[in-house]
Scaffold this active site. Structure first.
Site, mmCIF file in Angstrom:
data_model
loop_
_atom_site.group_PDB
_atom_site.id
_atom_site.type_symbol
_atom_site.label_atom_id
_atom_site.label_comp_id
_atom_site.label_asym_id
_atom_site.label_seq_id
_atom_site.Cartn_x
_atom_site.Cartn_y
_atom_site.Cartn_z
ATOM 1 C CB CYS A 44 3.410 86.213 76.313
ATOM 2 S SG CYS A 44 2.606 86.862 74.832
ATOM 3 C CB CYS A 47 4.037 85.186 71.398
ATOM 4 S SG CYS A 47 3.981 86.949 71.767
#
Length: 114
Positions: A44, A47
């Site tokens: 995502c 991250c």
């Protein structure tokens, strides 16, 4: 009526809901033991932001270390991490559940590697 007589579903004690096999757990443990810098997460935006901050911190420290981005839930769970993104340095979870800034990542990397 029977509203209160429903049986509760049995929950598996395994971290992945019982879908793991000995082979996948062995692979996760082997990957966990490897040294280096890893970002644990699903890929995502948070991250990816953590990975960018860690990359900048490593560059500033003058370390030529590759960053592995682990997206496999079995491997993430092998570290005991339930909240991503997480940062692993040399097999040790140093941060989880938040996006670190470059300076925070730099301090954690220095702490583990010295």
């Amino acid at each position: 009526m029977g509203l209160f007589s429903k049986k509760k579903e049995e929950t598996k004690s395994c971290c992945c809901g019982g879908n793991c096999t000995p082979e996948t757990m062995a692979q996760a443990e082997t990957a966990k033991a490897a040294s280096g810098v890893k970002v644990l997460g699903t890929g995502c935006a948070k991250c990816n932001a953590l990975e960018d901050a860690v990359r900048a911190a490593l560059t500033e420290l003058g370390m030529d270390t590759t960053i592995d981005h682990v997206t496999d839930f079995t491997q993430i769970a092998a570290y005991g991490v339930m909240t991503t993104p997480a940062l692993v340095v040399d097999g040790k979870v140093v941060s989880y559940g938040k996006v670190l800034k470059k300076d925070e990542a730099k301090a954690l990397i220095q702490k583990v590697r010295t």
